[in-house]
Design an enzyme around this catalytic site. Structure first.
Site, PDB file in Angstrom:
ATOM      1  N   GLY A   1       0.804  -1.222  -0.064  1.00 26.11           N
ATOM      2  CA  GLY A   1      -0.096   0.101  -0.016  1.00 26.11           C
ATOM      3  C   GLY A   1       0.675   1.195   0.028  1.00 26.11           C
ATOM      4  NE  ARG A   2       3.553   2.569   5.247  1.00 27.09           N
ATOM      5  CZ  ARG A   2       3.304   3.326   6.201  1.00 27.09           C
ATOM      6  NH1 ARG A   2       3.778   4.512   6.251  1.00 27.09           N
ATOM      7  NH2 ARG A   2       3.280   2.682   7.279  1.00 27.09           N
TER       8      ARG A   2
ATOM      9  CE  LYS B   1       7.038   0.861   5.656  1.00 21.94           C
ATOM     10  NZ  LYS B   1       7.430  -0.208   6.720  1.00 21.94           N
TER      11      LYS B   1
ATOM     12  CG  ASP C   1      -1.220   8.988   3.126  1.00 26.79           C
ATOM     13  OD1 ASP C   1      -0.583   7.960   3.477  1.00 26.79           O
ATOM     14  OD2 ASP C   1      -0.912  10.088   3.966  1.00 26.79           O
ATOM     15  N   GLY C   2      -0.310   6.115   0.985  1.00 30.67           N
ATOM     16  CA  GLY C   2       0.745   5.609   0.529  1.00 30.67           C
ATOM     17  C   GLY C   2       2.013   6.514   1.097  1.00 30.67           C
TER      18      GLY C   2
ATOM     19  NE  ARG D   1       5.515  -7.784   1.821  1.00 34.41           N
ATOM     20  CZ  ARG D   1       6.122  -6.827   2.912  1.00 34.41           C
ATOM     21  NH1 ARG D   1       5.500  -6.949   4.171  1.00 34.41           N
ATOM     22  NH2 ARG D   1       6.803  -5.934   2.479  1.00 34.41           N
TER      23      ARG D   1
ATOM     24  CG  ASP E   1       0.420  -8.411   6.535  1.00 32.40           C
ATOM     25  OD1 ASP E   1      -0.176  -8.959   7.348  1.00 32.40           O
ATOM     26  OD2 ASP E   1       0.413  -6.885   6.632  1.00 32.40           O
TER      27      ASP E   1
ATOM     28  CG  ASP F   1       6.579  -4.394   6.564  1.00 32.26           C
ATOM     29  OD1 ASP F   1       7.254  -4.056   5.832  1.00 32.26           O
ATOM     30  OD2 ASP F   1       5.304  -4.650   6.173  1.00 32.26           O
TER      31      ASP F   1
END
Ligand code: AMP
Ligand code: MG
Length: 542
Positions: free
Chosen positions: A113-114, A134, A146-147, A211, A286, A296
């Site tokens: 998503g970002r 990222k 919003d990414g 992942r 994820d 992450d």
């Protein structure tokens, strides 16, 4: 390139070999708005341009992996490329599609998503390094967000990836931290107080960012051809030993062998986390790398006082699913989800169960060795096991800093089988105790009894104090990214001064060295940080 050569490539000389986007099925649409993407491993998407990128910090070792000449990272063009304002020849930007189990529940399609992959750098040795930005803007997987990424979370990701690497923990890397010059709106505590914060982009680097969730997505959608293709691709590109041992990388046997290897690596990663006191905070599937890398860095934290029940993540405060002491079990639970996802390729339960057994076995063996190493034994014999269990109790009698305790334990003389308990508690170990008034006679006696059994067992080994110290200091770090240190660096950076980010990066490059003059960075958490946001509590807002 041999290891002593100074890397000399310019940005334009970096070569790309984009296996992921060239070999796996693409989403035919390039529409960026949030949507379900079927029968595809990724969507092509360009990074969003930023207002005024400025490089804050670069990890020199990572630039070296990419064979970039040292001068290149100082150019404005570097900031432009690694904030997403300019693409290099050969880059093929994309966002990955994946699913995942979040906090125990299947969440459907998630995806990058970002995060935007830029492509895979091929070095002169033939190694591949995927570059990923990222916070470089929205993708079809951004859902309602919003990414983008803010400076505080980007500082945390950048510093922690490199700190973990230098601690010897398997992890994705971070090349650069760049301020975008844009402002990003965030409600940091999710309490209805949104505010503008400086934006930033981190360029992450790893062989791949695949992942567990990539497999879960295809499996859930019953896109079995794509599932098999992804498995065969992952095995061929990242697990060459398994590929060469099997005629068909998509065969049930190859996939089962692959699963067992992922399980083994995941066990190793979890043992390292327990060794250094790292709490990931969001061990959703994820966020589990197929390579067994820590990935992450969100609301992670470092244990200060040794409390197996601690989690820094306020989003997880009520159930504490991802608390420190649960991490090994959660790693195994996540592997079961991966096994379920791979089942259609294996079509038998037994080989996948064997993979889970590999996790359990590897974890136990590596955990025992890790604890032996932390305490200065050669291996963990049965009698030591009891000592370890008692130690975990003793560490919880009073608030005890885990990192300082192990590091200082190496300085307590015990080689002759006896120990000066008062000197040990009041001098050598003193800095580890947050609340000296809690060191009652009873507590002191229990610490003392433990130290005496420890001394007796070390004496049986005949290991000198000097030898034991060298061995222990090689696995018990002096410097970790203490929660409050990251926050002090963030506060300064938000006020315009990035110097502490750079300084911390430097200190954390040598976590096992004494580093005279840098004691400040090894101190216990100051009292003001006990309840400060960012120091002990973090939300997922980033
Ligand atoms: P996380 O648990 O933080 O790794 O994120 C879970 C999912 O949310 C992933 O699919 C992320 O890509 C997505 N996500 C998190 N933050 C943002 C953001 N600011 N914009 C878009 N997607 C995001
Ligand atoms: Mg994630």
């Amino acid at each position: 390139m041999s290891s002593h050569d100074v890397p000399s490539k310019t940005l334009d000389q970096i070569e790309f070999d984009n296996r992921f986007t060239n070999q796996l099925p693409a989403d035919p649409s390039e529409v960026v708005r949030p949507r379900q993407v079927e029968h595809a491993a990724y969507s092509r998407v360009a990074p969003t341009a930023t207002a005024g990128p400025v490089t804050v910090a670069v990890a020199a070792e990572v630039a070296e992996l990419l064979e970039l000449a040292p001068g290149e990272v100082e150019t404005q063009r570097f900031a432009d490329v690694f904030s997403g304002n300019e693409l290099l020849e050969g880059m093929d930007p994309f966002a990955m599609a994946y699913a995942g189990h979040q906090f125990g529940n299947f969440a459907g399609q998630l995806g990058d998503g970002r995060a935007i992959g830029l492509g895979e750098v091929r070095t002169s040795d033939g190694d591949h390094w995927m570059l990923q930005l990222k916070g470089a803007g929205p993708t079809p997987y951004s859902r309602r967000a919003d990414g983008l990424a803010v400076l505080r979370s980007s500082i945390r990701e950048f510093l922690c990836s490199e700190a973990m690497y230098h601690l010897g923990v398997p992890t994705t890397r971070a090349l650069s931290l760049i301020r975008t010059g844009d402002q990003v709106m965030r409600d940091m505590l999710y309490d209805g107080n949104p505010a503008l914060e400086p934006g930033a982009v981190v360029c992450r680097v790893a062989p791949t960012f695949i992942r567990f969730g990539n497999f879960e997505l295809f499996s859930w959608r019953e896109e079995i051809d794509e599932l098999r293709q992804l498995a065969a691709f992952t095995i061929e590109t990242e697990f060459p030993e398994i590929a060469s041992a099997h005629e068909d990388s998509g065969s049930p046997e190859a996939v089962a062998a692959f699963f067992a290897e992922v399980a083994r690596r995941t066990a190793t990663m979890a043992v390292h986390w327990m060794r250094v006191g790292f709490v990931h905070g969001v061990m959703n599937t994820d966020n589990m790398s197929i390579l067994g890398l820590t990935i992450d860095y969100g609301p992670y934290g470092w244990l200060e006082d040794f409390d197996p029940g601690w989690t820094p993540n306020t989003t997880d405060a009520s159930h504490k699913r991802y608390q420190f002491g649960n991490q090994p079990q959660i790693a195994q639970w996540n592997l079961v989800q991966l096994a379920n996802a791979l089942y259609p390729l294996v079509e038998e339960v037994e080989p996948l169960q064997a993979g889970i057994a590999v996790f359990a076995e590897a974890f136990e063996i590596e955990w025992n060795q890790m604890m032996a190493d932390k305490l200065g034994f050669d291996s963990l014999e049965e009698e030591h096991g009891k000592l370890v269990n008692e130690l975990f109790e003793v560490l919880q009698l009073t608030e005890t800093d885990m990192t300082i305790f192990y590091r200082q334990l190496a300085d307590v003389p015990v080689a002759d089988g006896s120990v000066d308990i008062d000197a040990a508690i009041d001098e050598t170990l003193a800095a580890a105790y947050y609340v000296p008034s809690e060191l009652t006679d009873d507590v002191r006696q229990r610490i003392g009894t433990w130290l005496e059994s420890y001394a007796a067992q070390i004496a049986k080994l005949g290991r000198s104090d000097a030898d034991r110290k060298v061995a222990m200091n090689a696995v018990n770090p002096k410097f970790v990214l203490r929660n409050y240190l990251a926050q002090v660096a963030i506060d300064k950076a938000e006020a315009g001064d990035d110097s502490l980010v750079v300084e911390l990066l430097e200190v954390l490059r040598r976590p096992y060295d004494e580093q005279p003059g840098n004691e400040y960075f090894a101190q216990p958490r100051p009292e003001w940080a006990r309840t400060k946001v960012g120091c002990s509590m973090l939300s997922c807002s980033s």
